[in-house]
Design a protein around this motif. Sequence first.
Motif, PDB file in Angstrom:
ATOM      1  N   ASP A  68      -2.498 -11.644  -9.799  1.00 62.51           N
ATOM      2  CA  ASP A  68      -1.002 -11.930  -8.621  1.00 62.51           C
ATOM      3  C   ASP A  68      -0.402 -13.498  -9.864  1.00 62.51           C
ATOM      4  O   ASP A  68       0.466 -14.767  -9.981  1.00 62.51           O
ATOM      5  N   GLN A  69      -1.942 -13.995 -10.011  1.00 69.69           N
ATOM      6  CA  GLN A  69      -1.749 -15.892 -10.568  1.00 69.69           C
ATOM      7  C   GLN A  69      -1.321 -16.129 -11.677  1.00 69.69           C
ATOM      8  O   GLN A  69      -0.050 -17.258 -12.313  1.00 69.69           O
ATOM      9  N   ILE A  70      -0.972 -14.604 -12.874  1.00 73.15           N
ATOM     10  CA  ILE A  70      -0.451 -14.658 -14.367  1.00 73.15           C
ATOM     11  C   ILE A  70       1.224 -13.842 -13.769  1.00 73.15           C
ATOM     12  O   ILE A  70       1.970 -14.805 -14.933  1.00 73.15           O
ATOM     13  N   VAL A  71       1.389 -13.289 -13.282  1.00 76.53           N
ATOM     14  CA  VAL A  71       2.690 -12.933 -13.050  1.00 76.53           C
ATOM     15  C   VAL A  71       3.236 -13.636 -11.686  1.00 76.53           C
ATOM     16  O   VAL A  71       4.538 -14.015 -12.360  1.00 76.53           O
ATOM     17  N   SER A  72       2.373 -13.741 -10.830  1.00 83.04           N
ATOM     18  CA  SER A  72       3.705 -13.857  -9.907  1.00 83.04           C
ATOM     19  C   SER A  72       3.641 -15.385  -9.727  1.00 83.04           C
ATOM     20  O   SER A  72       4.651 -16.557  -9.096  1.00 83.04           O
ATOM     21  N   GLU A  73       2.644 -16.260 -10.740  1.00 83.30           N
ATOM     22  CA  GLU A  73       2.905 -17.747 -10.309  1.00 83.30           C
ATOM     23  C   GLU A  73       2.603 -18.189 -11.660  1.00 83.30           C
ATOM     24  O   GLU A  73       4.530 -19.210 -11.553  1.00 83.30           O
ATOM     25  N   ALA A  74       2.181 -18.212 -12.861  1.00 82.28           N
ATOM     26  CA  ALA A  74       2.182 -18.722 -14.222  1.00 82.28           C
ATOM     27  C   ALA A  74       3.603 -18.771 -14.993  1.00 82.28           C
ATOM     28  O   ALA A  74       4.304 -19.674 -15.070  1.00 82.28           O
ATOM     29  N   ALA A  75       3.399 -17.218 -14.784  1.00 81.30           N
ATOM     30  CA  ALA A  75       4.971 -16.813 -15.272  1.00 81.30           C
ATOM     31  C   ALA A  75       6.281 -17.297 -14.405  1.00 81.30           C
ATOM     32  O   ALA A  75       7.142 -17.388 -15.420  1.00 81.30           O
TER      33      ALA A  75
END
Length: 334
Positions: free
Chosen positions: A89-96
């Motif tokens: 979630d942090q990679i896909v929904s936040e960082a990206a």
Amino acid sequence: MTMIQALRSAMDVMLARDPDVVIFGQDVGYFGGVFRCTDGLQAKYGRQRVFDAPISEGGIVGVAVGMGAYGLRPVAEIQFADYFYPASDQIVSEAARLRYRSAGDFTAPITIRMPCGGGIYGGQTHSQSPEALFTHVCGLRTLMPSNPFDAKGLLIAAIECNDPVIFLEPKRLYNGPFDGHHDRPATPWSEHALSQVPQGYYKLPLDRASVYRPGRALTVIAYGTMVYVAEAAAREAGVDAEILDLRALWPLDLVTLVASVKKTGRCLILHEATRSSGFGAELLSLVQEHCFYHLEAPIERVTGWDTPYPHAQEWDYFPGPARVAAAMQRAMEA
């Protein structure tokens, strides 16, 4: 340098060059990382710059996103690529999405290093190749070097990039040459895996493939460990294969890929990950779309099995030179 030494050198260079660079993850500080990639960096730069994190991948990446949004350039290590799922979630929904979500007011200049792939008898939860999951996500860059020179140059460029970068490191290539076989010493023609690497600063483009081996009969599209498997297979099959090392999986160097396939008229796609919905399927579609009228044979694809990672049959699971050479022969005879 080995790839481990080259990666450490890249982080050393950037820690010295940019005070906003910080490195953290599980065991990366005092211990120097499970593969020793960060060995000595905490002693050199202190615990404020290189430090350990709890066993919480979501926490590691979440903290990195916040650091990046407020001006730092964090390099976060996920100890094995298999462990990234709690941080999805942090990679896909936040960082990206941060750049788009904030209309450019914030960016996520973060690099997430992940050892990937098999070859160390690590079993199902230490051996996966999840690159296709990252290439699917808009806003992420996904890299996988095959040799120490590229590893250092790409890692420096990734740290300087203002977008989030997934940096995948094939574990089988960490410690030196590899000739495509697990039971043989390396031969002189695979010395790219142990290469001359400058001590100082240099960087490579984040969206360019490399022609690892020029040829005219067949294009092999590969990356990471499979570059050396392709080379071993070409020698065994006696095929004048042009081997492309993608290096940057996304954004993809479509120009180099298309030019090679149009030149040779034949194409083989090779990766370690499972076949169904693997990154090779996207590559095959692109070759079909852009090179159809230049193809002289069906596109071949050699991959891992469609199964959970088989610990006991690890070396049968990998695409080896024999399987790849057979696919090359089919393409040449079609």
